[in-house]
Design a protein around this motif. Structure first.
Motif, PDB file in Angstrom:
ATOM      1  N   ALA A   1       7.048  -1.707   6.736  1.00 52.15           N
ATOM      2  CA  ALA A   1       6.565  -0.340   6.487  1.00 52.15           C
ATOM      3  C   ALA A   1       7.505   0.672   7.138  1.00 52.15           C
ATOM      4  O   ALA A   1       7.870   1.682   6.530  1.00 52.15           O
ATOM      5  CB  ALA A   1       5.143  -0.189   7.030  1.00 52.15           C
TER       6      ALA A   1
ATOM      7  N   LYS B   1      10.668   0.096   8.026  1.00 52.45           N
ATOM      8  CA  LYS B   1      12.004  -0.020   7.416  1.00 52.45           C
ATOM      9  C   LYS B   1      12.079   0.738   6.083  1.00 52.45           C
ATOM     10  O   LYS B   1      13.051   1.413   5.802  1.00 52.45           O
ATOM     11  CB  LYS B   1      12.289  -1.516   7.207  1.00 52.45           C
ATOM     12  N   PHE B   2      11.020   0.615   5.274  1.00 50.60           N
ATOM     13  CA  PHE B   2      11.086   1.180   3.919  1.00 50.60           C
ATOM     14  C   PHE B   2      10.463   2.579   3.818  1.00 50.60           C
ATOM     15  O   PHE B   2      10.152   3.044   2.739  1.00 50.60           O
ATOM     16  CB  PHE B   2      10.425   0.235   2.913  1.00 50.60           C
TER      17      PHE B   2
ATOM     18  N   ASP C   1       1.781   2.798   4.022  1.00 46.11           N
ATOM     19  CA  ASP C   1       2.949   3.619   4.357  1.00 46.11           C
ATOM     20  C   ASP C   1       3.217   4.648   3.270  1.00 46.11           C
ATOM     21  O   ASP C   1       2.667   4.568   2.158  1.00 46.11           O
ATOM     22  CB  ASP C   1       4.187   2.743   4.609  1.00 46.11           C
TER      23      ASP C   1
ATOM     24  N   ILE D   1       9.167   4.072   0.194  1.00 46.52           N
ATOM     25  CA  ILE D   1       9.837   4.108  -1.117  1.00 46.52           C
ATOM     26  C   ILE D   1       8.990   3.489  -2.229  1.00 46.52           C
ATOM     27  O   ILE D   1       9.244   3.722  -3.398  1.00 46.52           O
ATOM     28  CB  ILE D   1      11.219   3.413  -1.070  1.00 46.52           C
ATOM     29  N   GLY D   2       7.990   2.684  -1.853  1.00 48.12           N
ATOM     30  CA  GLY D   2       7.123   2.062  -2.858  1.00 48.12           C
ATOM     31  C   GLY D   2       7.841   0.948  -3.618  1.00 48.12           C
ATOM     32  O   GLY D   2       9.050   0.728  -3.443  1.00 48.12           O
TER      33      GLY D   2
ATOM     34  N   ILE E   1       8.296 -10.160  -4.959  1.00 47.61           N
ATOM     35  CA  ILE E   1       8.656  -9.991  -3.550  1.00 47.61           C
ATOM     36  C   ILE E   1       7.945 -10.975  -2.626  1.00 47.61           C
ATOM     37  O   ILE E   1       8.306 -11.085  -1.469  1.00 47.61           O
ATOM     38  CB  ILE E   1       8.431  -8.536  -3.061  1.00 47.61           C
TER      39      ILE E   1
ATOM     40  N   ARG F   1      13.428 -13.154  -1.970  1.00 49.96           N
ATOM     41  CA  ARG F   1      13.414 -12.115  -3.001  1.00 49.96           C
ATOM     42  C   ARG F   1      13.311 -10.750  -2.353  1.00 49.96           C
ATOM     43  O   ARG F   1      12.438 -10.508  -1.518  1.00 49.96           O
ATOM     44  CB  ARG F   1      12.210 -12.300  -3.935  1.00 49.96           C
TER      45      ARG F   1
ATOM     46  N   VAL G   1      13.726  -6.410  -3.462  1.00 44.44           N
ATOM     47  CA  VAL G   1      13.850  -5.524  -4.628  1.00 44.44           C
ATOM     48  C   VAL G   1      15.332  -5.226  -4.855  1.00 44.44           C
ATOM     49  O   VAL G   1      15.846  -5.301  -5.962  1.00 44.44           O
ATOM     50  CB  VAL G   1      13.041  -4.230  -4.418  1.00 44.44           C
TER      51      VAL G   1
ATOM     52  N   THR H   1      15.899 -10.750   5.643  1.00 38.96           N
ATOM     53  CA  THR H   1      16.147 -12.089   5.104  1.00 38.96           C
ATOM     54  C   THR H   1      15.423 -12.323   3.778  1.00 38.96           C
ATOM     55  O   THR H   1      15.740 -13.239   3.041  1.00 38.96           O
ATOM     56  CB  THR H   1      15.622 -13.158   6.092  1.00 38.96           C
ATOM     57  N   GLY H   2      14.415 -11.515   3.501  1.00 41.84           N
ATOM     58  CA  GLY H   2      13.597 -11.764   2.310  1.00 41.84           C
ATOM     59  C   GLY H   2      12.587 -12.866   2.585  1.00 41.84           C
ATOM     60  O   GLY H   2      12.068 -13.496   1.668  1.00 41.84           O
ATOM     61  N   LEU H   3      12.276 -13.104   3.878  1.00 41.79           N
ATOM     62  CA  LEU H   3      11.330 -14.179   4.213  1.00 41.79           C
ATOM     63  C   LEU H   3      10.032 -13.656   4.827  1.00 41.79           C
ATOM     64  O   LEU H   3       9.077 -14.408   4.990  1.00 41.79           O
ATOM     65  CB  LEU H   3      11.983 -15.155   5.208  1.00 41.79           C
ATOM     66  N   GLY H   4      10.015 -12.354   5.142  1.00 46.85           N
ATOM     67  CA  GLY H   4       8.831 -11.794   5.814  1.00 46.85           C
ATOM     68  C   GLY H   4       7.556 -12.001   5.020  1.00 46.85           C
ATOM     69  O   GLY H   4       6.573 -12.567   5.529  1.00 46.85           O
TER      70      GLY H   4
ATOM     71  N   PRO I   1       7.003 -13.980   2.222  1.00 43.46           N
ATOM     72  CA  PRO I   1       6.654 -15.378   1.971  1.00 43.46           C
ATOM     73  C   PRO I   1       6.024 -16.061   3.184  1.00 43.46           C
ATOM     74  O   PRO I   1       5.098 -16.859   3.045  1.00 43.46           O
ATOM     75  CB  PRO I   1       7.999 -16.034   1.627  1.00 43.46           C
TER      76      PRO I   1
ATOM     77  N   SER J   1       3.116   2.310  -0.154  1.00 47.23           N
ATOM     78  CA  SER J   1       2.474   1.012  -0.430  1.00 47.23           C
ATOM     79  C   SER J   1       1.340   0.762   0.549  1.00 47.23           C
ATOM     80  O   SER J   1       1.316   1.304   1.654  1.00 47.23           O
ATOM     81  CB  SER J   1       3.475  -0.122  -0.261  1.00 47.23           C
TER      82      SER J   1
HETATM   83  P1  ADP Z   1      12.799  -8.369   3.901  1.00 48.38           P
HETATM   84  O1  ADP Z   1      11.994  -7.234   4.421  1.00 48.38           O
HETATM   85  O2  ADP Z   1      13.408  -9.198   4.971  1.00 48.38           O
HETATM   86  O3  ADP Z   1      13.755  -7.974   2.834  1.00 48.38           O
HETATM   87  P2  ADP Z   1      10.249  -9.342   2.918  1.00 48.38           P
HETATM   88  O4  ADP Z   1       9.876 -10.657   2.375  1.00 48.38           O
HETATM   89  O5  ADP Z   1       9.502  -8.869   4.124  1.00 48.38           O
HETATM   90  O6  ADP Z   1      11.806  -9.407   3.175  1.00 48.38           O
HETATM   91  O7  ADP Z   1      10.088  -8.283   1.763  1.00 48.38           O
HETATM   92  C1  ADP Z   1      10.642  -8.554   0.506  1.00 48.38           C
HETATM   93  C2  ADP Z   1      10.968  -7.275  -0.224  1.00 48.38           C
HETATM   94  O8  ADP Z   1       9.778  -6.594  -0.567  1.00 48.38           O
HETATM   95  C3  ADP Z   1      11.778  -6.293   0.561  1.00 48.38           C
HETATM   96  O9  ADP Z   1      13.153  -6.583   0.552  1.00 48.38           O
HETATM   97  C4  ADP Z   1      11.450  -4.999  -0.168  1.00 48.38           C
HETATM   98  O10 ADP Z   1      12.237  -4.910  -1.332  1.00 48.38           O
HETATM   99  C5  ADP Z   1       9.987  -5.207  -0.569  1.00 48.38           C
HETATM  100  N1  ADP Z   1       9.057  -4.600   0.415  1.00 48.38           N
HETATM  101  C6  ADP Z   1       8.337  -5.219   1.367  1.00 48.38           C
HETATM  102  N2  ADP Z   1       7.567  -4.345   2.062  1.00 48.38           N
HETATM  103  C7  ADP Z   1       7.800  -3.133   1.502  1.00 48.38           C
HETATM  104  C8  ADP Z   1       7.307  -1.817   1.765  1.00 48.38           C
HETATM  105  N3  ADP Z   1       6.400  -1.568   2.718  1.00 48.38           N
HETATM  106  N4  ADP Z   1       7.763  -0.795   0.998  1.00 48.38           N
HETATM  107  C9  ADP Z   1       8.659  -1.023   0.013  1.00 48.38           C
HETATM  108  N5  ADP Z   1       9.182  -2.248  -0.275  1.00 48.38           N
HETATM  109  C10 ADP Z   1       8.759  -3.288   0.451  1.00 48.38           C
END
Ligand code: ADP
Length: 442
Positions: free
Chosen positions: A303, A305-306, A330, A333-334, A343, A348, A350, A361-364, A366, A389
């Motif tokens: 939340a 970070k984005f 949050d 950016i949505g 995601i 994965r 976006v 890492t794209g693992l949070g 999952p 979001s």
């Molecule tokens: P990471 O944050 O390490 O890239 P996550 O598995 O936590 O990996 O999230 C995967 C993807 O989902 C992110 O890269 C982002 O594109 C999208 N995402 C997750 N949380 C948010 C959020 N709060 N707002 C916008 N995009 C999000």
């Protein structure tokens, strides 16, 4: 207008041939009639020319009608044949029909009406038989095609199955590699973190400002790297089913507060507001506090970070007596509708380009999903591109104990007593929530 029929009359007796022609003409049959006097030519002409019907005298000079019929059928000549029999030949009619004659007719009964009727019946039945034969042939061909297609499909299925097995093996090796590597890398990383912390302590000697700054950076980056390694290790353990929950009784409000406070400085660095809205009557839960904290940390760090402006709200409430919800909202950016499902898959993001703005890492997510699955919980997401979001995590107030999860006996007794304590406590939930509030006040 009636169709013009091609008819062949085979008879050595001219009078009989004329009788057939006359009778057919009198019956009004539109025809082109050919005549033949013996059987030897019949085979040749029927091989080359199509006739609608053949009138065949049973007694020909060179052979009888039965043997000629058998020859026609053995040469696959399919034409309706009406055998004209003489007086006393009727008893062989059965043999003629067996050999493939369409019908037989005694020469003594050659009236125009009967002849025309027998002719039309023979042609009608023959054509119907041809149609049935054609349909049968088509069916046979479709059947053969289906069998071939089936064999091809079966071969493809076996191929896919083999590829699947290879993929499963490759995925297992990948998980094992990730687990081993992240585990191995953690040891030197801990040493780097430990020694940089030591260097920062005044009793280890005074560092210049520049040296302090450099060691601080080593420490920060080391911690970040350790966090990433832990993420990879957790994920590979979860994938291999080797991560066990350690349930304990704890105060959810406290864990939520502590986690939010830990993340506050990150939010402040980006000038984002961060607040908690708690609506819990009874904050006591029986779950794995470290993993609940990990779930919330992951959601909060995403939340923050984005989100570039606005803020983040953490909402905690009871959905029912046995279920609590933590929502992280949050104004970031949505996420576009097409990405909502993706995601939650490993690795994965976006934006998957190397030049992407947001690291990770794209693992949070999952990891959150897999942990919730273990807890018997759920995650739901609502998002609007450019608006923000909301990630809603639903967890049972009480997860199954280690014994129910099929884990080792040694640690069971501790957790069993924790669960017992929890049940006793929740049995008197109003008392507990009061006690917790008291503790917080103190
Ligand atoms: P990471 O944050 O390490 O890239 P996550 O598995 O936590 O990996 O999230 C995967 C993807 O989902 C992110 O890269 C982002 O594109 C999208 N995402 C997750 N949380 C948010 C959020 N709060 N707002 C916008 N995009 C999000």
């Amino acid at each position: 207008m009636e169709e013009k029929l091609r008819i062949l009359v085979v008879d050595d007796d001219e009078v009989d041939r004329i009788a057939v022609r006359r009778a057919l003409t009198k019956a009004g049959v539109e025809m082109e009639l050919s005549e033949m006097v013996d059987g030897t030519q019949v085979l040749a002409i029927l091989t080359d020319t199509l006739y609608d019907c053949v009138f065949l005298d049973y007694r020909l000079p060179d052979q009888n009608g039965l043997s000629l019929l058998q020859k026609l059928r053995s040469h696959n000549i399919n034409v309706p044949v009406i055998v004209l029999t003489g007086q006393g030949d009727e008893q062989i009619a059965v043999e003629l029909m067996k050999a493939g004659a369409s019908d037989y007719l005694s020469k003594s009964r050659l009236s125009p009406i009967i002849l025309a009727q027998v002719l039309r019946n023979a042609i009608r039945i023959h054509r119907a038989e041809m149609q049935v034969a054609l349909a049968n042939q088509q069916l046979r061909e479709s059947n053969e095609l289906l069998i071939r297609k089936n064999q091809e499909l079966e071969a493809q299925r076996q191929h896919i199955e083999l590829q699947n097995l290879k993929l499963i093996e490759a995925s297992r090796l990948k998980s094992q590699f990730l687990a081993t590597m992240s585990h191995e890398l953690r040891t030197p990383m801990n040493a780097i973190i430990g020694f940089s912390q030591l260097l920062l302590r005044p009793k280890c000697g005074q560092l210049t400002d520049q040296q302090t700054d450099m060691v601080q950076r080593i420490l920060n980056n080391g911690k970040h790297l350790l966090m990433l390694l832990n993420e990879v290790l957790d994920f590979s353990k979860l994938e291999a089913g080797r991560l066990d929950l350690k349930p304990d009784i704890f105060d959810l409000s406290k864990v939520v507060n502590a986690t939010v406070e830990e993340m506050r400085s990150l939010a402040e660095q980006k000038h984002l507001s961060l607040f908690i809205q708690s609506d819990l009557q009874n904050p006591v839960v029986f779950n794995d506090p470290i993993r609940v904290r990990q779930i919330l940390t992951n959601l909060l760090s995403n939340a923050i970070k984005f989100t570039e402006s606005g803020g983040i709200a953490v909402e905690v409430k009871e959905l029912s007596e046995n279920e609590v919800e933590i929502a992280v909202r949050d104004t970031g950016i949505g996420i576009a509708p097409a990405d909502l499902q993706n995601i939650f898959e490993a690795f994965r993001q976006v934006d998957q380009s190397i030049t992407r703005k947001y690291p990770g890492t794209g693992l949070g997510l999952p990891i959150i999903k897999a942990l919730l699955q273990k807890m018997g919980g759920k995650i739901a997401l609502e998002s609007q591109l450019g608006e923000g979001s909301v990630f809603r995590v639903k967890i049972p107030r009480q997860i199954s104990s280690l014994a129910e999860q099929g884990q080792d006996r040694a640690s069971n007794s501790t957790h069993a007593s924790a669960k017992k304590k929890f049940l006793e406590t929740t049995g008197n939930s109003s008392l507990c929530s009061r006690r917790c509030t008291e503790q917080e006040q103190r």
